[in-house]
Write a protein that holds these residues in place. Structure first.
Motif, PDB file in Angstrom:
ATOM      1  N   ILE A 138      15.716   9.027   4.896  1.00 25.34           N
ATOM      2  CA  ILE A 138      16.034   9.807   3.705  1.00 25.34           C
ATOM      3  C   ILE A 138      15.371   9.190   2.470  1.00 25.34           C
ATOM      4  O   ILE A 138      14.783   9.904   1.648  1.00 25.34           O
ATOM      5  CB  ILE A 138      17.560   9.896   3.523  1.00 25.34           C
ATOM      6  N   VAL A 139      15.464   7.877   2.336  1.00 21.11           N
ATOM      7  CA  VAL A 139      14.752   7.199   1.241  1.00 21.11           C
ATOM      8  C   VAL A 139      13.255   7.401   1.399  1.00 21.11           C
ATOM      9  O   VAL A 139      12.536   7.657   0.420  1.00 21.11           O
ATOM     10  CB  VAL A 139      15.104   5.696   1.235  1.00 21.11           C
ATOM     11  N   ASN A 140      12.755   7.285   2.630  1.00 16.95           N
ATOM     12  CA  ASN A 140      11.373   7.584   3.011  1.00 16.95           C
ATOM     13  C   ASN A 140      10.363   6.985   2.031  1.00 16.95           C
ATOM     14  O   ASN A 140       9.675   7.715   1.304  1.00 16.95           O
ATOM     15  CB  ASN A 140      11.174   9.094   3.112  1.00 16.95           C
ATOM     16  N   PRO A 141      10.244   5.663   1.990  1.00 17.46           N
ATOM     17  CA  PRO A 141       9.290   5.043   1.061  1.00 17.46           C
ATOM     18  C   PRO A 141       7.845   5.418   1.339  1.00 17.46           C
ATOM     19  O   PRO A 141       6.998   5.343   0.446  1.00 17.46           O
ATOM     20  CB  PRO A 141       9.519   3.547   1.278  1.00 17.46           C
ATOM     21  N   PHE A 142       7.536   5.867   2.553  1.00 15.79           N
ATOM     22  CA  PHE A 142       6.174   6.271   2.876  1.00 15.79           C
ATOM     23  C   PHE A 142       5.761   7.518   2.095  1.00 15.79           C
ATOM     24  O   PHE A 142       4.595   7.676   1.734  1.00 15.79           O
ATOM     25  CB  PHE A 142       6.039   6.518   4.381  1.00 15.79           C
ATOM     26  N   SER A 143       6.722   8.403   1.830  1.00 18.05           N
ATOM     27  CA  SER A 143       6.406   9.592   1.032  1.00 18.05           C
ATOM     28  C   SER A 143       6.377   9.272  -0.458  1.00 18.05           C
ATOM     29  O   SER A 143       5.751  10.001  -1.242  1.00 18.05           O
ATOM     30  CB  SER A 143       7.435  10.695   1.303  1.00 18.05           C
ATOM     31  N   VAL A 144       7.061   8.206  -0.877  1.00 20.40           N
ATOM     32  CA  VAL A 144       7.069   7.798  -2.286  1.00 20.40           C
ATOM     33  C   VAL A 144       5.816   6.989  -2.622  1.00 20.40           C
ATOM     34  O   VAL A 144       5.380   6.947  -3.776  1.00 20.40           O
ATOM     35  CB  VAL A 144       8.337   6.988  -2.603  1.00 20.40           C
ATOM     36  N   ALA A 145       5.209   6.369  -1.606  1.00 26.64           N
ATOM     37  CA  ALA A 145       4.048   5.504  -1.833  1.00 26.64           C
ATOM     38  C   ALA A 145       2.904   6.201  -2.566  1.00 26.64           C
ATOM     39  O   ALA A 145       2.323   5.615  -3.492  1.00 26.64           O
ATOM     40  CB  ALA A 145       3.576   4.915  -0.504  1.00 26.64           C
ATOM     41  N   PRO A 146       2.519   7.445  -2.193  1.00 24.99           N
ATOM     42  CA  PRO A 146       1.440   8.099  -2.953  1.00 24.99           C
ATOM     43  C   PRO A 146       1.786   8.313  -4.424  1.00 24.99           C
ATOM     44  O   PRO A 146       0.926   8.186  -5.294  1.00 24.99           O
ATOM     45  CB  PRO A 146       1.245   9.426  -2.219  1.00 24.99           C
ATOM     46  N   LEU A 147       3.049   8.661  -4.705  1.00 26.78           N
ATOM     47  CA  LEU A 147       3.475   8.816  -6.093  1.00 26.78           C
ATOM     48  C   LEU A 147       3.372   7.489  -6.825  1.00 26.78           C
ATOM     49  O   LEU A 147       2.870   7.424  -7.958  1.00 26.78           O
ATOM     50  CB  LEU A 147       4.915   9.340  -6.137  1.00 26.78           C
ATOM     51  N   PHE A 148       3.840   6.429  -6.204  1.00 26.13           N
ATOM     52  CA  PHE A 148       3.719   5.097  -6.793  1.00 26.13           C
ATOM     53  C   PHE A 148       2.262   4.746  -7.046  1.00 26.13           C
ATOM     54  O   PHE A 148       1.912   4.193  -8.095  1.00 26.13           O
ATOM     55  CB  PHE A 148       4.360   4.074  -5.847  1.00 26.13           C
ATOM     56  N   LEU A 149       1.410   5.103  -6.108  1.00 25.29           N
ATOM     57  CA  LEU A 149      -0.014   4.806  -6.224  1.00 25.29           C
ATOM     58  C   LEU A 149      -0.628   5.485  -7.433  1.00 25.29           C
ATOM     59  O   LEU A 149      -1.375   4.871  -8.201  1.00 25.29           O
ATOM     60  CB  LEU A 149      -0.719   5.241  -4.944  1.00 25.29           C
ATOM     61  N   THR A 150      -0.311   6.763  -7.626  1.00 25.58           N
ATOM     62  CA  THR A 150      -0.913   7.498  -8.738  1.00 25.58           C
ATOM     63  C   THR A 150      -0.345   7.080 -10.085  1.00 25.58           C
ATOM     64  O   THR A 150      -1.074   7.022 -11.083  1.00 25.58           O
ATOM     65  CB  THR A 150      -0.715   9.011  -8.548  1.00 25.58           C
ATOM     66  N   LEU A 151       0.949   6.760 -10.137  1.00 28.26           N
ATOM     67  CA  LEU A 151       1.573   6.408 -11.408  1.00 28.26           C
ATOM     68  C   LEU A 151       1.191   5.008 -11.879  1.00 28.26           C
ATOM     69  O   LEU A 151       1.271   4.714 -13.077  1.00 28.26           O
ATOM     70  CB  LEU A 151       3.098   6.503 -11.291  1.00 28.26           C
ATOM     71  N   THR A 152       0.796   4.147 -10.961  1.00 27.98           N
ATOM     72  CA  THR A 152       0.486   2.761 -11.325  1.00 27.98           C
ATOM     73  C   THR A 152      -0.999   2.438 -11.176  1.00 27.98           C
ATOM     74  O   THR A 152      -1.376   1.270 -11.174  1.00 27.98           O
ATOM     75  CB  THR A 152       1.300   1.786 -10.454  1.00 27.98           C
ATOM     76  N   ALA A 153      -1.829   3.461 -11.051  1.00 25.13           N
ATOM     77  CA  ALA A 153      -3.252   3.228 -10.781  1.00 25.13           C
ATOM     78  C   ALA A 153      -3.937   2.435 -11.890  1.00 25.13           C
ATOM     79  O   ALA A 153      -4.860   1.651 -11.627  1.00 25.13           O
ATOM     80  CB  ALA A 153      -3.967   4.569 -10.579  1.00 25.13           C
ATOM     81  N   ASP A 154      -3.519   2.626 -13.142  1.00 23.04           N
ATOM     82  CA  ASP A 154      -4.157   1.946 -14.269  1.00 23.04           C
ATOM     83  C   ASP A 154      -3.516   0.602 -14.595  1.00 23.04           C
ATOM     84  O   ASP A 154      -3.898  -0.041 -15.576  1.00 23.04           O
ATOM     85  CB  ASP A 154      -4.113   2.842 -15.509  1.00 23.04           C
ATOM     86  N   MET A 155      -2.554   0.173 -13.804  1.00 27.13           N
ATOM     87  CA  MET A 155      -1.873  -1.099 -14.071  1.00 27.13           C
ATOM     88  C   MET A 155      -2.568  -2.231 -13.325  1.00 27.13           C
ATOM     89  O   MET A 155      -3.189  -2.017 -12.282  1.00 27.13           O
ATOM     90  CB  MET A 155      -0.403  -1.010 -13.634  1.00 27.13           C
ATOM     91  N   ASP A 156      -2.417  -3.442 -13.850  1.00 26.63           N
ATOM     92  CA  ASP A 156      -2.931  -4.595 -13.122  1.00 26.63           C
ATOM     93  C   ASP A 156      -1.997  -4.927 -11.973  1.00 26.63           C
ATOM     94  O   ASP A 156      -0.891  -4.408 -11.868  1.00 26.63           O
ATOM     95  CB  ASP A 156      -3.103  -5.800 -14.054  1.00 26.63           C
ATOM     96  N   GLU A 157      -2.447  -5.804 -11.085  1.00 22.07           N
ATOM     97  CA  GLU A 157      -1.708  -6.090  -9.857  1.00 22.07           C
ATOM     98  C   GLU A 157      -0.321  -6.664 -10.141  1.00 22.07           C
ATOM     99  O   GLU A 157       0.660  -6.310  -9.481  1.00 22.07           O
ATOM    100  CB  GLU A 157      -2.507  -7.067  -8.992  1.00 22.07           C
ATOM    101  N   ARG A 158      -0.228  -7.522 -11.135  1.00 22.67           N
ATOM    102  CA  ARG A 158       1.061  -8.149 -11.454  1.00 22.67           C
ATOM    103  C   ARG A 158       2.062  -7.101 -11.940  1.00 22.67           C
ATOM    104  O   ARG A 158       3.225  -7.095 -11.531  1.00 22.67           O
ATOM    105  CB  ARG A 158       0.863  -9.228 -12.506  1.00 22.67           C
TER     106      ARG A 158
END
Length: 218
Positions: free
Chosen positions: A20-40
């Protein structure tokens, strides 16, 4: 409580909540929202999102019945609200502001870049489905095995914690894709997942409405 029963409740909580939490489906959203951030910063956002998600479910696990009764909130209402939030975020991703306003100051920068609580923790990781599961899980397990109250809830809490540990490492793994996509690839993915988020938000909204009026939605 027998050790085997404790492990069983932890396992039931983990394997019931993880899909239900399904972090695999949240991962693309996380990827796009943090694309301009540094690794830290990206790592900190992932950690904050999982901590917030855990605290949200913990709150509803321990105080959910009181909160819902006090404010008169139904699970259907949670679904509708979550759907509206997800759809709004999807619209912003699909149709980004071509002339973003200039902001100065640390407070503005924090406001722009902090996506850990919304939309990552709520309603993505800790959404209506996981909240409703947290509301009923411990009480249902208590009735099933007759174990002591504090041990049952402790096992459920441990299962929730393990779920978000897995979610954290899943989000970190997704962050490594940024270097391969580049700016144009990230922009394309942002728009694609913006559209998908709109669809998900509308579905959440319709499901909540249908549940409230006891209708059938295909």
């Amino acid at each position: 409580m027998q050790p085997g029963h404790f492990v069983e409740i932890v396992s039931l909580s983990l394997f019931g909540l993880l899909p239900i939490v399904n972090p695999f489906s949240v991962a693309p959203l996380f990827l796009t929202l943090t694309a301009d951030m540094d690794e830290r910063t990206r790592r900190q956002q992932a950690l904050n999102a999982c901590v917030y998600g855990f605290l949200i479910l913990l709150t509803f696990l321990l105080l959910g019945s009181f909160i819902i009764d006090f404010f008169g909130i139904s699970v259907s209402g949670i679904r509708v609200a979550g759907g509206l939030i997800i759809a709004f975020i999807g619209f912003r991703m699909l149709f980004p502001d071509p002339h973003p306003a200039m902001h100065t100051g640390a407070a503005s920068d924090q406001r722009i870049t902090d996506v850990s609580f919304t939309p990552l923790a709520m309603p993505s990781l800790a959404g209506p489905g996981s909240i409703s599961l947290a509301l009923s899980a411990a009480g249902r397990m208590q009735l099933q095995n007759g174990s002591p109250f504090y041990l049952t809830y402790g096992a459920v809490i441990l299962g929730i914690a393990l779920t978000f540990v897995i979610a954290y490492f899943t989000l970190l793994a997704a962050s490594y894709m940024v270097r391969f996509l580049g700016r144009s690839g990230t922009d394309a993915m942002t728009r694609i997942f913006g559209f998908l988020l709109i669809c998900i938000g509308v579905q959440f909204f319709l499901t909540g409405i249908a549940s409230f009026f006891r209708l059938q939605v295909n």
